[in-house]
Design an enzyme around this catalytic site. Sequence first.
Site, short mmCIF file in Angstrom:
data_model
loop_
_atom_site.label_atom_id
_atom_site.label_comp_id
_atom_site.label_asym_id
_atom_site.label_seq_id
_atom_site.Cartn_x
_atom_site.Cartn_y
_atom_site.Cartn_z
N GLU A 169 1.09 -1.05 -0.19
CA GLU A 169 -0.47 -0.34 0.19
C GLU A 169 0.50 1.10 0.23
OE1 GLU A 169 -2.18 -0.70 3.76
OE2 GLU A 169 -0.73 0.65 5.35
N ASN A 170 2.22 1.06 0.67
CA ASN A 170 3.16 2.01 0.70
C ASN A 170 3.44 2.92 -0.63
OD1 ASN A 170 4.24 -0.10 1.89
ND2 ASN A 170 5.85 1.70 2.09
#
Lengths: 223, 216
Positions: free
Chosen positions: B54-55
Site C-alpha cells: 500500500e505504501n
Amino acid sequence: MSSDILEGRDAAARAVADIPDGATVLIGGFGPAGQPLELIDALSRHGARDLTVVNNNAGNGDYGLAALLKTGHVRKMICSFPRQSDSWVFDDLYRSGRLELEVVPQGNLAERMRAAGAGIGGFFTPTSVGTPLAEGKEERTIDGKDYVLEYPLHGDYALVKAHRSDRMGNLVYRKTARNFGPVMATAASTTIAQVNDVVATGELDPEVIVTPSIYVDKVVLTS
Amino acid sequence: MSSPLEKTPLSKDGIAKLIADDIPTGSFVNLGIGQPTLVADHLDLERGVVLHTENGMLGMGRAAVGDEIDPDLINAGKVPVVETPGASYFHHADSFAMMRGGHLDVCVLGAFQVSVTGDLANWHTGAADAIPAVGGAMDLAMGAKDTYVMMTLFSKDGSAKLVEKCTYPLTGVACVSRVYTDHGVFEITPDGVRARSTYGATLDELRERTGLDLLD
C-alpha cells in the site's frame, strides 16, 4: 517562478519560520520512510502551537514526528494508523487526553488530500460504509452500491521529503519514501520540500519528474 | 479413510501455503500486515504473481537482508524488502486508487471476526481504552476483487471467530469471499458458508463448536 532554495545550517529553521499557531501541517512519510526529519525538528524548535498535523502514523520512537508531539504543540493528529509498537509518545498523550485524534482510512486520507489539491469539493467512496467511521456522514446509493461522502483535506503547509530537486523545485523521490509526498505537495497552500541533492535546472529528465515545481514553494537542502 | 493431514489442525505456515496455492497465476495481490505476510514465503513469484504494497509499490520482493536493507524501501509493516524485476513505485493516492478501483485480484487480511455474510471485523476490538488504528484495511477489504481472510477459527477463549453476526466494529460489509483457518477453509456463498475442507475436526464437530449451519 522558481522555488526558494535554502541551504546552510539554519536552512530548515528559515523555511518553517512563517508557520503560525493553529496551522494545519501535512507531514510526509510512512513510518520512518519519507519522513522529513530536518523540517520536523525545525518545526519542533520553531514553537508554533495549537497545530493540526496530518501524517499516516503518529510518530515512531522519540525522534521526528514523535518529538514534535512531545513538545505539546500539536492539538490534533489526523492519521490512519497511530498505534505501533514504538508509538509510546502518541499513546501517552492520547490516553491522557492531551491530543485529539481523527482516524481516517488510509485511502480516504490520500484521496481527501488529492481532492484538496485538485479542487474537488468532495467525493463518494465505498470505504467505511457500514462501519463506525461512516457514522454521521452523508451516504448515497449509486447504481446499487453504497457510498460515503468525504471532504477534501487541505493543509496550510506541507513538509515533505524528496530525493532530489532542481533549482526550480521539480522533485524526484526515492523508492517507497515517495508515499504521501506528491499528494501532500498538491494539497497545501505552502509546500516545503527537504532534499538530499539540488541539481541545475534542466538536469532532471522531464519524463521522470514526479512533483512539478508549481507545487513547491521552498526547497531545503539537507546534507 | 481420512488422510493424516485432515486429523490435525493446520499450522500458520500450512494455512499460508493453502492460500498461496489458491492464488491464480498472474494475479496482483496485497498481503495484509501480520499473519498474511507468511503467504509470500509460499508464493512462487516466477508464476507471475505480483505483490502490491500500500505504501506505493508493485513487484515487492522478499524481506531484505544485510546490505540489501534500504530505509527507503519498506513494506506496509515497515519491514525492509527488495525489488523484483518489473517493480514500479507510485505515490499514495495512486496506490489507494489501485486498491479502491478494483484493480487488485486478491487481498489477504487477518481478522478478529468474519460473519456468515462476509462482514469483516479486523481493526478495532471496541475496547474503551484501545487506540483505534485502521490503516488501509477498509480500502483493501472493499476494493480488491477477492478478499481472503487468514485466521484461527477460534479465539484463545475458545469462541468461534466465524460468526452469525460480528460483535466487533466492522471493517467492511459483505466483502470477504473465503476464510482460511487452522480448522478449515470456508467459502462465503449466497446460500451460506460452505466448508471446502476441514482439519483436525469433522464438519459436524465444527458445526457444534461454531453453532453455524455450515454447508457441505
